[in-house]
Design an enzyme around this catalytic site. Structure first.
Site, short mmCIF file in Angstrom:
data_model
loop_
_atom_site.label_atom_id
_atom_site.label_comp_id
_atom_site.label_asym_id
_atom_site.label_seq_id
_atom_site.Cartn_x
_atom_site.Cartn_y
_atom_site.Cartn_z
N TYR A 100 0.85 -1.21 0.00
CA TYR A 100 0.00 0.00 0.00
C TYR A 100 0.88 1.25 0.00
O TYR A 100 0.66 2.19 -0.77
CB TYR A 100 -0.89 -0.06 1.24
CG TYR A 100 -1.69 1.18 1.56
CD1 TYR A 100 -2.80 1.54 0.80
CD2 TYR A 100 -1.37 1.97 2.68
CE1 TYR A 100 -3.56 2.66 1.13
CE2 TYR A 100 -2.12 3.09 3.01
CZ TYR A 100 -3.21 3.43 2.23
OH TYR A 100 -3.96 4.54 2.56
N LYS A 116 1.12 4.22 -2.74
CA LYS A 116 0.82 5.61 -2.37
C LYS A 116 2.00 6.52 -2.74
O LYS A 116 1.80 7.66 -3.17
CB LYS A 116 0.50 5.71 -0.88
CG LYS A 116 -0.85 5.10 -0.50
CD LYS A 116 -1.97 5.85 -1.18
CE LYS A 116 -3.34 5.47 -0.68
NZ LYS A 116 -4.42 6.11 -1.48
N1 LIG Z 1 -9.10 6.41 6.36
C1 LIG Z 1 -7.80 6.64 6.56
O1 LIG Z 1 -7.28 6.56 7.69
C2 LIG Z 1 -6.92 7.03 5.38
C3 LIG Z 1 -5.63 7.51 5.66
C4 LIG Z 1 -4.81 7.86 4.60
C5 LIG Z 1 -5.26 7.74 3.30
N2 LIG Z 1 -6.52 7.25 3.07
C6 LIG Z 1 -6.93 7.11 1.67
O2 LIG Z 1 -8.13 7.81 1.44
C7 LIG Z 1 -8.89 7.14 0.45
C8 LIG Z 1 -10.30 6.90 0.96
O3 LIG Z 1 -10.21 6.21 2.17
P1 LIG Z 1 -11.50 6.03 3.14
O4 LIG Z 1 -10.98 5.53 4.43
O5 LIG Z 1 -12.33 7.25 3.08
O6 LIG Z 1 -12.27 4.88 2.37
P2 LIG Z 1 -13.33 3.78 2.91
O7 LIG Z 1 -12.57 2.55 3.25
O8 LIG Z 1 -14.26 4.37 3.91
O9 LIG Z 1 -14.14 3.54 1.56
C9 LIG Z 1 -13.52 3.05 0.43
C10 LIG Z 1 -14.46 3.21 -0.73
O10 LIG Z 1 -13.77 2.75 -1.90
C11 LIG Z 1 -14.68 2.05 -2.69
N3 LIG Z 1 -13.92 1.16 -3.58
C12 LIG Z 1 -13.23 0.06 -3.23
N4 LIG Z 1 -12.68 -0.51 -4.33
C13 LIG Z 1 -13.02 0.28 -5.37
C14 LIG Z 1 -12.78 0.21 -6.76
N5 LIG Z 1 -12.06 -0.80 -7.29
N6 LIG Z 1 -13.30 1.17 -7.57
C15 LIG Z 1 -14.04 2.17 -7.04
N7 LIG Z 1 -14.30 2.29 -5.73
C16 LIG Z 1 -13.81 1.34 -4.91
C17 LIG Z 1 -15.54 1.29 -1.68
O11 LIG Z 1 -16.74 0.86 -2.24
C18 LIG Z 1 -15.72 2.36 -0.60
O12 LIG Z 1 -16.86 3.15 -0.83
C19 LIG Z 1 -8.11 5.87 0.09
O13 LIG Z 1 -7.33 6.10 -1.05
C20 LIG Z 1 -7.22 5.68 1.30
O14 LIG Z 1 -6.03 4.98 0.99
C21 LIG Z 1 -7.36 6.90 4.07
#
Ligand SMILES: NC(=O)c1ccc[n+]([C@@H]2O[C@H](COP(=O)([O-])OP(=O)(O)OC[C@H]3O[C@@H](n4cnc5c(N)ncnc54)[C@H](O)[C@@H]3O)[C@@H](O)[C@H]2O)c1
Length: 259
Positions: free
Chosen positions: A151, A155
């Protein structure tokens, strides 16, 4: 503020968490939004909440056909495309790095890095036309070692891809930037809420982030307020990248905080 009046944004993984907060923020600032995700019910619900300003298009960023169709739908419905928010790309590998398979690596890179690339490729002709921009949601994992090797590498790849696109298309007025969130309270953490409590102790600002913290940064970079900013990575991370030493040293010993 109505920074997105007359503008159209496409947000990937917009059904929940950070993506949904970005959708709501851009719509609140006057923009039209194409909400894409795998979860059809949720995107339909969010689009209904936003009325004429939004449509939901079921899109898997791992499918080039889906991504191309979503971009075409955006232009068909709203007549233009100004902003792409590459938000899809969470951590999907569950095994420890010593045991990951080639298949694990390929899936993670396909979702996080190639997925973002597909969206940029599909949107680029329209972004050239609108002098638009891309904001990609990376992570502090792309900037420092927090675990999840596949991951984190994906990123970091998003950051390198952004630098190169920014250099390549700046002369046409198209901008590319990254937001690198720290831990954010989203449904991603629903199955282990206690982890959020533990993690919050690593944050100098004393809490983990909320999706709205990221949406505010995305809206800034995607707006004309950032018209001379491209190729940059904006960490939005409650200070976690300052490192553990300042936190430890400030609580006890000769360098303890005075106030
Ligand atoms: N939550 C955190 O702590 C965090 C921290 C750093 C970065 N991020 C990044 O932020 C972004 C969103 O994270 P989040 O926690 O809000 O997400 P989440 O886990 O709440 O939701 C993920 C969403 O992605 C959708 N998804 C999964 N596979 C997919 C695909 N192949 N095509 C289209 N949609 C797809 C799912 O249906 C879901 O709605 C991600 O890129 C994640 O890496 C999150």
């Amino acid at each position: 503020m109505q920074r997105f009046e007359g503008r159209v944004a496409l947000v990937t993984a917009g059904a929940q968490g950070i993506g949904a907060a970005v959708v709501r923020r851009i719509a609140a600032e006057g923009g039209s939004v194409v909400i894409t995700d795998l979860q059809e019910d949720k995107i339909a619900e969010l689009a209904a909440e936003l009325g004429d300003q939004a449509i939901g298009v079921r899109t898997d960023v791992m499918s080039r056909d889906d991504v191309n169709a979503a971009v075409a739908k955006a232009v068909e419905r709203f007549g233009r495309l100004d902003v792409v928010v590459n938000n899809a790309g969470g951590c999907i590998v569950t095994s420890v790095p010593e045991d990951t398979t080639d298949e694990d690596w390929h899936r993670q890179l396909d979702l996080t890095l190639v997925g973002a690339s597909r969206c940029i490729q599909a949107a680029l002709p329209h972004l050239v036309e609108s002098r638009g921009n891309v904001v990609t949601i990376s992570s502090v994992n792309g900037l420092a070692a927090f675990g999840n090797i596949e991951y984190s590498a994906a990123k970091a790849g998003q950051i390198a891809m952004t630098l190169n696109y920014a250099a390549r298309y700046g002369d046409l007025g198209v901008r590319f930037n990254v937001v690198a969130p720290g831990t954010i309270r989203t449904p991603n953490w629903d199955s282990h809420p206690e982890a959020l409590e533990t993690l919050s102790q690593l944050y100098p600002l004393g809490r983990v982030g909320e999706p709205e913290d990221i949406a505010a940064a995305v809206a800034f970079l995607a707006s004309e307020d950032a018209s001379w900013i491209t190729g940059q990575t904006l960490p939005v991370e409650g200070g976690v990248l300052t490192g553990p030493a300042p936190l430890v040293l400030s609580t006890s010993g000769p360098f303890a905080k005075k106030y």
